[in-house]
Design an enzyme around this catalytic site. Structure first.
Site, PDB file in Angstrom:
ATOM      1  N   GLY A   1       0.429   5.232  -0.184  1.00 39.93           N
ATOM      2  CA  GLY A   1      -1.000   5.394   0.047  1.00 39.93           C
ATOM      3  C   GLY A   1      -1.789   6.015  -1.085  1.00 39.93           C
ATOM      4  O   GLY A   1      -2.992   6.236  -0.933  1.00 39.93           O
TER       5      GLY A   1
ATOM      6  N   CYS B   1       5.152  -0.727 -11.906  1.00 44.31           N
ATOM      7  CA  CYS B   1       5.639   0.471 -12.601  1.00 44.31           C
ATOM      8  C   CYS B   1       6.916   0.118 -13.363  1.00 44.31           C
ATOM      9  O   CYS B   1       7.837   0.921 -13.476  1.00 44.31           O
ATOM     10  CB  CYS B   1       5.882   1.626 -11.623  1.00 44.31           C
ATOM     11  SG  CYS B   1       7.010   1.242 -10.271  1.00 44.31           S
TER      12      CYS B   1
ATOM     13  N   SER C   1       0.768  -1.251   0.000  1.00 41.22           N
ATOM     14  CA  SER C   1       0.000   0.000   0.000  1.00 41.22           C
ATOM     15  C   SER C   1       0.796   1.295   0.000  1.00 41.22           C
ATOM     16  O   SER C   1       0.337   2.297  -0.541  1.00 41.22           O
ATOM     17  CB  SER C   1      -0.930   0.010   1.223  1.00 41.22           C
ATOM     18  OG  SER C   1      -1.832  -1.049   1.164  1.00 41.22           O
TER      19      SER C   1
END
Length: 472
Positions: A125, A243, A122
Site C-alpha cells: 500500500g 524494483c 497494490s
C-alpha cells in the site's frame, strides 16, 4: 552480509551503463539502506510534522523526487512501526525509490478534476496511499492485489492512512484490459519482478538468482502491461515500474508494448522529473535507478502516454448481479448526518454517496457508481456506522478519516500509549459524562472513547490494539 550470486554479477555487468562502475554497484549493494518515510498529507502538513518530530530528535533530509518524502536520522534506536505517530497514520515507512512511480504518474497531470486511477499491484500500500494523497482523496482509485494474504495488509494501510476514495479488488491484473476497457485516466503497474534492486533491504535476495526465472517473469509482465494499456483511456498515462535491474524485465517489456501498438504508444522522457533525474535516465527516456546513483534501492520507472484508442480484444463481460448495497433512504441519511454533526462536529462529505447494506452505512466515492457491476470489489470506500436499536455507532475508520481537526480530548503521551494498548483512561476528577468523544495526541486523532465521567472507556477496535508502543 550481502549474498551476490556470481552469475548475477556477470549478467548485470552487461546491462550496467558505461558511465557507472561495477565495483561501485557491488559496494553500494552491500550498504544498509538509508531510512526513509513519506509524510501523509491527508492527515498532517509536512511543515507541522517536521516541526513536531524535530523536537523529538528526528532529522529530515528531503528526497528530491517526492515533496513529502524524507530520509531520516533518529536520535535513538526505535521501532518506527510501533510509534504513536505511525499508528495515527501520520507517515508511511517507504523506501525512497518506491516514491518515484506515483510522482512520475502525476507529472504534468490535471489534478484539479476528479480522475479515475488504477493501481494494478497494490500491496502493501505504499504507492496506493501515496497516489491517494496526491489525489487529495478525490476521484476514484481502484487498488488491486492478486495475493489474498497481502490484500489484508493493503486494506489495513489504506484505513490507517485515512484513504476514502478507494475500491479494493482481488484479481489477476490481466483481466482489467477487458473488464474495464479504456476506463482509467492513469494507471500504475508496479509489476511483480525478480527483485534484484532490493538486495540492500534483503541481503539474501540474490543468493539463488537464476537467469531461467527472468524469461518467465518477463512474459507475465508483458501480459500485464498489455492489459494496463487496454484499460487506459486515450490520452491517459501509464507508469510501469519494477524494483529489479535487468533490461529483460524493464526496457524490453516497455518496448514490447511499443512494438505491439507502435502508433498508440508514446514513451515520455523522464529526464526532467526532478533535479538530477538525468543521471538515471536511459536514451529512451526511462529512469533506470542503480543503487550507487542516489544511494537507494535499485528501481526502474517508465511513463507511457496512450495517443489513441486501440481495439478491444473480446466482447464486454456480462454485468454482475446481486450487488449487496443500495442507496441509503433519505431519513437515514438525515439522521446519520445529524449524528455525526452533533456527536463529533463532523460534516459528512457531499461528494460521496451514502450506501446501505442491512444495518451498515458506507460512504462510496461518487465516481465508483459507473463501475458497479463491472467487477467484484473486496472493499469500497469507508464504513461510516452501524444502525443500532437506538441511533448509530460510528466506525473507527470513518472517524480517523473524517475527524481531522475536529474537537477532541487531548491525551498525554502515556495516556496515548495506554489507549493504543487497549486500556481505559482514568480521569483525574469526576466530570459530567459526555458520551462518545474523539481522543487525540498532539492534535492528531487516535480514535474514539466513551466519556463516562470518571474514565474514558476505550473504543479502539480489537484488531488495532498493540502489545507494545515505542515512545520517543
Amino acid at each position: 552480509m550481502v549474498q551476490l550470486n556470481q552469475n548475477f554479477i556477470d549478467s548485470i555487468a552487461k546491462d550496467l551503463p558505461r558511465h557507472l562502475n561495477l565495483d561501485d554497484f557491488i559496494h553500494f549493494s552491500g550498504q544498509p539502506l538509508r531510512l526513509s518515510i513519506r509524510i501523509n498529507t491527508l492527515k498532517i502538513s509536512c511543515a507541522d510534522f517536521i516541526d513536531r518530530m524535530t523536537h523529538q530528535g528526528w532529522g529530515f533530509e528531503p528526497i528530491p523526487w517526492c515533496k513529502d518524502g524524507f530520509w531520516l536520522t533518529l536520535a535513538s534506536d526505535i521501532q518506527l512501526g510501533n510509534t504513536i505517530e505511525h499508528l495515527q497514520g501520520l507517515f508511511y515507512i517507504q523506501e525512497a525509490s518506491s516514491m518515484l512511480p506515483p510522482t512520475a504518474l502525476f507529472q504534468q497531470f490535471d489534478l484539479s478534476r476528479e480522475n479515475i486511477v488504477l493501481d494494478m499491484a497494490s500491496a502493501p500500500g505504499s504507492k496506493t496511499t501515496q497516489i491517494a494523497a496526491l489525489m487529495e482523496n478525490q476521484g476514484l482509485l481502484i487498488a488491486n492485489e492478486y495475493s489474498a494474504s497481502r490484500i489484508k495488509v493493503l486494506h489495513a494501510n489504506v484505513l490507517r492512512m485515512g484513504v476514502t476514495n478507494t475500491a479494493l479488488t482481488h484479481f489477476d491484473a490481466r483481466v482489467f484490459g477487458e473488464y474495464l476497457y479504456e476506463s482509467f485516466d492513469a494507471i500504475l503497474l508496479d509489476a511483480p519482478c525478480s527483485g534484484e534492486g532490493t538486495v540492500r533491504k534483503d541481503p539474501e535476495a540474490l543468493k539463488h538468482w537464476d537467469p531461467n526465472n527472468i524469461a518467465d517473469i518477463a512474459q507475465t509482465q508483458k501480459a500485464l502491461i498489455a492489459s494496463a494499456f487496454l484499460a487506459l483511456k486515450p490520452g491517459g498515462s501509464l507508469v510501469y515500474s519494477t524494483c529489479t535491474l535487468n533490461k529483460a524485465e524493464n526496457q524490453a517489456v516497455c518496448l514490447s508494448l511499443k512494438a505491439l501498438y507502435p502508433d498508440a504508444v508514446s514513451i515520455d522522457d523522464l529526464s526532467t522529473l526532478f533535479p538530477g533525474a538525468n543521471q538515471a535516465c536511459t536514451e529512451e527516456g526511462f529512469l533506470h535507478v542503480w543503487p550507487q546513483i542516489f544511494d537507494s534501492e535499485g528501481f526502474f520507472v517508465a511513463k507511457i502516454t496512450k495517443k489513441h484508442s486501440i481495439p478491444r480484444q473480446q466482447p464486454a463481460p456480462k454485468k454482475q448481479k446481486n450487488f449487496p448495497f443500495n442507496p441509503a433512504p433519505k431519513k437515514h441519511i438525515d439522521a446519520l448526518q445529524q449524528y455525526f454533526q452533533d456527536t463529533f462536529s463532523i460534516t459528512l462529505p457531499k461528494q460521496g454517496i451514502l450506501m446501505q447494506r442491512e444495518n451498515e452505512f458506507w460512504l462510496f466515492p461518487e465516481s465508483l457508481v459507473p463501475f458497479i457491476g463491472k467487477m467484484r470489489y473486496q472493499r469500497m470506500g469507508i464504513k461510516l456506522a452501524d444502525l443500532l436499536k437506538k441511533g448509530f455507532k460510528a466506525k473507527h475508520e470513518a472517524l480517523m478519516a473524517l475527524g481531522i481537526n475536529k474537537p477532541s480530548i487531548g491525551l498525554t503521551q502515556e495516556q496515548a500509549k495506554a489507549y493504543l494498548m487497549g486500556r481505559d483512561i482514568m480521569l483525574s476528577q469526576k466530570e459530567q459524562p459526555q458520551g462518545e468523544i474523539l481522543v487525540s495526541y498532539e492534535e492528531a486523532l487516535l480514535g474514539m472513547a466513551k466519556h463516562l465521567g470518571n474514565k474514558l472507556k476505550n473504543n479502539l477496535p480489537r484488531e488495532l490494539v498493540k502489545d507494545k508502543i515505542a515512545l520517543l
